[in-house]
Motif scaffolding. Structure first.
Motif, PDB file in Angstrom:
ATOM      1  N   THR A 114       0.868  -1.174   0.000  1.00 42.16           N
ATOM      2  CA  THR A 114       0.000   0.000   0.000  1.00 42.16           C
ATOM      3  C   THR A 114       0.903   1.222   0.000  1.00 42.16           C
ATOM      4  OG1 THR A 114      -1.658  -1.219   1.245  1.00 42.16           O
ATOM      5  CG2 THR A 114      -1.839   1.188   1.252  1.00 42.16           C
ATOM      6  N   ILE A 115       0.634   2.135  -0.918  1.00 43.94           N
ATOM      7  CA  ILE A 115       1.463   3.333  -1.027  1.00 43.94           C
ATOM      8  C   ILE A 115       0.808   4.453  -0.220  1.00 43.94           C
ATOM      9  CG2 ILE A 115       2.547   4.964  -2.629  1.00 43.94           C
ATOM     10  CD1 ILE A 115       3.466   1.963  -2.846  1.00 43.94           C
ATOM     11  N   GLY A 116       1.614   5.119   0.562  1.00 43.38           N
ATOM     12  CA  GLY A 116       1.124   6.230   1.371  1.00 43.38           C
ATOM     13  C   GLY A 116       2.220   7.262   1.500  1.00 43.38           C
ATOM     14  N   HIS A 142      -7.969   7.351   1.617  1.00 44.25           N
ATOM     15  CA  HIS A 142      -7.033   8.392   2.043  1.00 44.25           C
ATOM     16  C   HIS A 142      -6.505   9.140   0.827  1.00 44.25           C
ATOM     17  CE1 HIS A 142      -7.016   6.252   5.880  1.00 44.25           C
ATOM     18  NE2 HIS A 142      -6.861   5.145   5.177  1.00 44.25           N
ATOM     19  N   GLY A 143      -6.083  10.363   1.046  1.00 46.79           N
ATOM     20  CA  GLY A 143      -5.431  11.138  -0.017  1.00 46.79           C
ATOM     21  C   GLY A 143      -6.419  11.668  -1.050  1.00 46.79           C
ATOM     22  N   THR A 144      -5.965  12.646  -1.825  1.00 50.10           N
ATOM     23  CA  THR A 144      -6.822  13.235  -2.854  1.00 50.10           C
ATOM     24  C   THR A 144      -6.602  12.487  -4.171  1.00 50.10           C
ATOM     25  OG1 THR A 144      -5.042  14.712  -3.522  1.00 50.10           O
ATOM     26  CG2 THR A 144      -6.551  15.537  -1.822  1.00 50.10           C
ATOM     27  N   GLY A 337      -8.507  -6.830   8.468  1.00 53.63           N
ATOM     28  CA  GLY A 337      -8.709  -5.695   9.363  1.00 53.63           C
ATOM     29  C   GLY A 337     -10.181  -5.525   9.690  1.00 53.63           C
ATOM     30  N   ASP A 338     -10.967  -5.238   8.679  1.00 57.86           N
ATOM     31  CA  ASP A 338     -12.394  -5.032   8.923  1.00 57.86           C
ATOM     32  C   ASP A 338     -13.115  -6.341   9.199  1.00 57.86           C
ATOM     33  OD1 ASP A 338     -12.896  -2.160   8.755  1.00 57.86           O
ATOM     34  OD2 ASP A 338     -12.037  -2.364   6.763  1.00 57.86           O
ATOM     35  N   LEU A 339     -12.657  -7.416   8.580  1.00 56.46           N
ATOM     36  CA  LEU A 339     -13.294  -8.707   8.841  1.00 56.46           C
ATOM     37  C   LEU A 339     -13.236  -9.031  10.339  1.00 56.46           C
ATOM     38  CD1 LEU A 339     -14.714 -11.120   7.524  1.00 56.46           C
ATOM     39  CD2 LEU A 339     -12.479 -12.222   7.312  1.00 56.46           C
ATOM     40  N   SER A 404      -0.005  -2.965   4.496  1.00 53.08           N
ATOM     41  CA  SER A 404      -0.910  -1.804   4.557  1.00 53.08           C
ATOM     42  C   SER A 404      -0.172  -0.628   5.182  1.00 53.08           C
ATOM     43  CB  SER A 404      -2.157  -2.149   5.373  1.00 53.08           C
ATOM     44  OG  SER A 404      -2.869  -3.176   4.747  1.00 53.08           O
ATOM     45  N   GLY A 405      -0.447  -0.401   6.479  1.00 55.46           N
ATOM     46  CA  GLY A 405       0.224   0.702   7.165  1.00 55.46           C
ATOM     47  C   GLY A 405       1.741   0.552   7.167  1.00 55.46           C
ATOM     48  N   GLU A 406       2.228  -0.703   7.139  1.00 55.64           N
ATOM     49  CA  GLU A 406       3.682  -0.941   7.187  1.00 55.64           C
ATOM     50  C   GLU A 406       4.380  -0.192   6.049  1.00 55.64           C
ATOM     51  OE1 GLU A 406       1.344  -3.222   6.866  1.00 55.64           O
ATOM     52  OE2 GLU A 406       1.689  -5.046   8.029  1.00 55.64           O
TER      53      GLU A 406
HETATM   54  N1  LIG Z   1      -2.888   7.495   0.561  1.00 55.87           N
HETATM   55  C1  LIG Z   1      -2.681   7.593   1.874  1.00 55.87           C
HETATM   56  N2  LIG Z   1      -2.465   8.789   2.440  1.00 55.87           N
HETATM   57  C2  LIG Z   1      -2.272   8.914   3.766  1.00 55.87           C
HETATM   58  N3  LIG Z   1      -2.275   7.879   4.616  1.00 55.87           N
HETATM   59  C3  LIG Z   1      -2.489   6.647   4.126  1.00 55.87           C
HETATM   60  C4  LIG Z   1      -2.710   6.442   2.728  1.00 55.87           C
HETATM   61  N4  LIG Z   1      -2.919   5.127   2.525  1.00 55.87           N
HETATM   62  C5  LIG Z   1      -2.826   4.552   3.732  1.00 55.87           C
HETATM   63  N5  LIG Z   1      -2.554   5.459   4.698  1.00 55.87           N
HETATM   64  C6  LIG Z   1      -2.344   5.216   6.134  1.00 55.87           C
HETATM   65  O1  LIG Z   1      -2.000   3.857   6.346  1.00 55.87           O
HETATM   66  C7  LIG Z   1      -2.945   3.235   7.212  1.00 55.87           C
HETATM   67  C8  LIG Z   1      -3.146   1.789   6.825  1.00 55.87           C
HETATM   68  O2  LIG Z   1      -3.581   1.700   5.507  1.00 55.87           O
HETATM   69  P1  LIG Z   1      -4.819   0.801   5.063  1.00 55.87           P
HETATM   70  O3  LIG Z   1      -4.797   0.757   3.585  1.00 55.87           O
HETATM   71  O4  LIG Z   1      -4.806  -0.472   5.798  1.00 55.87           O
HETATM   72  O5  LIG Z   1      -6.073   1.669   5.479  1.00 55.87           O
HETATM   73  P2  LIG Z   1      -7.230   1.586   6.507  1.00 55.87           P
HETATM   74  O6  LIG Z   1      -7.822   2.947   6.498  1.00 55.87           O
HETATM   75  O7  LIG Z   1      -6.689   1.068   7.769  1.00 55.87           O
HETATM   76  O8  LIG Z   1      -8.323   0.580   6.041  1.00 55.87           O
HETATM   77  P3  LIG Z   1      -8.855  -0.254   4.794  1.00 55.87           P
HETATM   78  O9  LIG Z   1      -7.676  -0.996   4.302  1.00 55.87           O
HETATM   79  O10 LIG Z   1      -9.872  -1.086   5.421  1.00 55.87           O
HETATM   80  O11 LIG Z   1      -9.390   0.665   3.792  1.00 55.87           O
HETATM   81  C9  LIG Z   1      -4.183   4.104   7.103  1.00 55.87           C
HETATM   82  O12 LIG Z   1      -4.982   4.037   8.243  1.00 55.87           O
HETATM   83  C10 LIG Z   1      -3.596   5.489   6.924  1.00 55.87           C
HETATM   84  O13 LIG Z   1      -3.224   6.037   8.159  1.00 55.87           O
END
Ligand SMILES: Nc1ncnc2c1ncn2[C@@H]1O[C@H](COP(=O)(O)OP(=O)(O)OP(=O)(O)O)[C@@H](O)[C@H]1O
Ligand SMILES: CC(=O)C(=O)O
Ligand SMILES: [K+]
Ligand SMILES: [Mg+2]
Length: 574
Positions: A114-116, A142-144, A337-339, A404-406
């Motif tokens: 997951t890119i963040g 998340h993000g625009t 996570g949600d499951l 994900s968050g990692e």
């Molecule tokens: N594009 C982004 N911009 C900012 N923060 C992000 C972004 N993508 C992920 N994150 C951060 O990483 C965390 C983990 O990402 P993840 O994709 O698991 O999202 P989530 O909101 O926990 O839930 P879900 O996966 O159920 O949509 C998020 O809670 C958020 O804080």
């Protein structure tokens, strides 16, 4: 996998997958075992005398080889040898791995990041691609859109300029109930907070949380338990006043932006709560339009109840309709996570195992997601329990593992990816060394006769590959279906999947064990094989004595003519 993403109108009608070659008539089938001791003199003549230097100096990608999927590419079919006959596109990382360690060592389990904010820069994306990222995931929660567009373009640029084939998966927000953004506030134990459906602009009163679901205040009852983020913070409903619900904090903690909310009564999830919300919200439809316009490879539909492309299994309803959902989807994600917020936590492992099994049986790629290495958001090394969890997902032969968050916002995205990579490699090797092939026969899945023939050929090819200890199965495939059928068998050796389009090549990145190559080829299998061996050999990716089984679904002019070849290359190095 074989189905392209086609969303034009909001429709929730389940659609069945039409496998592209089911339209063909009864195929001619060829299953031949042949040995070619010293036949390929022309190959020997065309390959470079100096393997080492020639392979490193080869051009890794042609201009059209790894670029963004142009619309017309989606329907391109190889008819004859095209102009770039000398080109073969393969991931630079895979190529290096193949050269260094040989066929057997390649990783079969695919990795999604997951890119963040922690990983959206070009260099950071490049480091992930180098580290083995097969798919980049964008979470539209998340993000625009502008932010996501920049990431998509960076990944495309990376693919074009550096020879990667990283696929892009857009994950929709879905209709969950979530809270607003409190800018990182926490709740202490025994504090009373107000959850409300009222909207606030700038002046949100203290200890007030806005909730995304209008029906919330009506549905909730005094005494209900309210779980934030699956239980990271917990409240008890103590009073209802119009649109406001007063709640007492029983488990304190951080209230993360847009954290998801679930409600429990007498120990069970209150299911009616979000039953009125559409699976795909109006924002999701706009995001899906955006994703299609930007040419993403996969769309993961959150909180799927009945239809999806990559169906995210994270609602309690989706477990009841699991087989139907997976039949109607191109793949599934175990969104733990949600499951885990919708079913008791101790039921999640069994649900995971069931979803992985059903996907395998129905030949759909399956992703195991969430909290695989959660502690690595903060720490440079995982817990032993996390390593065991990753191992279990690999041992179950899931197609892909997801960070994900990692990787999105953690402090050690590259290290987390390295852990996934090394654990996958180790467990896969252990599995092979122990010869733990699954003995359970795979049930037939195709409805037409030609589908059944493809399946039988792929099953046989995989079995032969295991029994004979071959080095690789080669699949020549137009739309990827035949490659996915071989992958479904989880053979002991890697699967080289040759396809003519860059978009199919990227999509194959999600399937277990497939090493996707883009290559122009013709209907003449003899010349395809010659060409492939010549190109791979000159790049140092195969060598004399390697044993290969080849299957193909490319020969459409004579209906669907499947083809198995058993080759023994006995070239001596010139
Ligand atoms: N594009 C982004 N911009 C900012 N923060 C992000 C972004 N993508 C992920 N994150 C951060 O990483 C965390 C983990 O990402 P993840 O994709 O698991 O999202 P989530 O909101 O926990 O839930 P879900 O996966 O159920 O949509 C998020 O809670 C958020 O804080
Ligand atoms: C990935 C995801 O959406 C979840 O685990 O909830
Ligand atoms: K999401
Ligand atoms: Mg989720």
């Amino acid at each position: 996998m074989s189905q392209s993403i086609q969303f034009s109108t909001p429709s929730r009608t389940p659609h069945l997958l039409h496998l592209p070659h089911s339209r063909f008539h009864r195929p001619l089938t060829s299953l031949s075992f042949r040995q070619f001791p010293l036949k390929y003199t022309s190959i020997r003549a065309s390959s470079s005398p100096d393997l080492g230097s020639s392979s490193s100096s080869q051009v890794l990608h042609s201009p059209n080889g790894t670029g963004a999927a142009k619309p017309e590419e989606r329907s391109v079919v190889a008819t004859a040898v095209s102009t770039d006959t000398a080109a073969i596109d393969v991931d630079t990382v895979t190529e290096a791995e193949l050269k260094e360690n040989g066929f057997r060592s390649t990783r079969r389990t695919k990795l999604i990041c997951t890119i963040g904010p922690a990983t959206c820069g070009f260099e950071q994306l490049e480091a992930l691609a180098e580290g083995g990222m097969n798919v980049a995931r964008l979470n539209m929660c998340h993000g625009t859109r502008e932010w996501h567009r920049d990431v998509i373009r960076s990944v495309r640029k990376l693919n074009e300029e550096k020879g990667f084939a990283v696929a892009i998966m857009m994950d929709t927000e879905g209709s969950e109930i979530h809270m607003g953004d409190l800018g990182g506030e926490s709740s202490a134990k025994s504090e009373v907070w107000t959850f409300t459906v009222r909207a606030f602009d700038s002046s949100r009163p203290a200890r007030t949380i806005s909730v995304s679901y209008d029906g919330f205040a009506e549905d909730v009852r005094v005494g209900d338990e309210l779980l934030v983020d699956g239980g990271m913070v917990r409240f008890e409903v103590i009073e209802k006043i119009g649109p406001d619900v007063k709640c007492l904090c029983t488990d304190p903690g951080l209230l993360l932006p847009r954290a998801n909310l679930t409600f429990w009564r007498d120990g069970s999830l209150v299911r009616e709560r979000n039953a009125m919300l559409p699976t795909i919200s109006s924002k999701d439809w706009l995001d899906i339009d955006f994703g299609i316009a930007e040419g993403v490879d996969f769309i993961a539909v959150s909180f799927v109840k009945d239809i999806g492309v990559i169906a995210k299994i994270e609602s309690i309803d989706s477990l009841t309709n699991l087989e139907e959902i997976i039949i109607a989807s191109d793949g599934a994600m175990v969104a733990r996570g949600d499951l885990g917020a919708q079913i008791p936590l101790e039921q999640v492992p069994a649900a995971q195992q069931r979803i992985v099994k059903v996907c395998r049986a129905l030949n759909k790629p399956v992703i195991v997601a969430s909290q695989l290495l959660e502690s690595m958001i903060e720490y440079p090394t995982p817990t032993r329990a996390e390593v065991a969890d990753v191992s279990e997902a690999v041992r179950q032969r899931s197609d892909a593992l997801m960070l994900s968050g990692e990787s999105a916002m953690g402090q050690f995205p590259d290290k987390a990816l390295t852990v996934l990579r090394s654990v996958s490699l180790r467990i896969e090797r252990w599995w092979r060394e122990e010869k733990r092939y699954e003995s359970t026969p795979l049930q037939p899945i195709g409805s037409g006769f030609s589908d059944r023939i493809s399946e039988e050929i792929c099953n046989s090819a995989a079995k032969m590959a295991n029994n004979l200890g071959v080095d690789a199965v080669f699949v020549y495939t137009k739309d990827g279906h035949m490659a996915s059928l071989v992958s479904r068998c989880r053979p002991d050796c890697p699967i080289f999947a040759f396809t003519t389009t860059t978009s199919v090549r990227r999509r194959l990145n999600l399937k277990w064990g497939l090493i996707p190559f883009r290559l122009s080829f013709s209907e003449d299998m003899e010349s395809n094989l010659n060409k492939t061996f010549s190109l791979l050999k000159s790049r140092g990716m195969i060598k004399s004595g390697d044993l290969v089984i080849a299957v193909s679904d490319m020969l459409q002019s004579i209906q669907t003519y499947f083809y198995i070849r058993f080759l023994r290359q006995q070239w001596t190095m010139p």
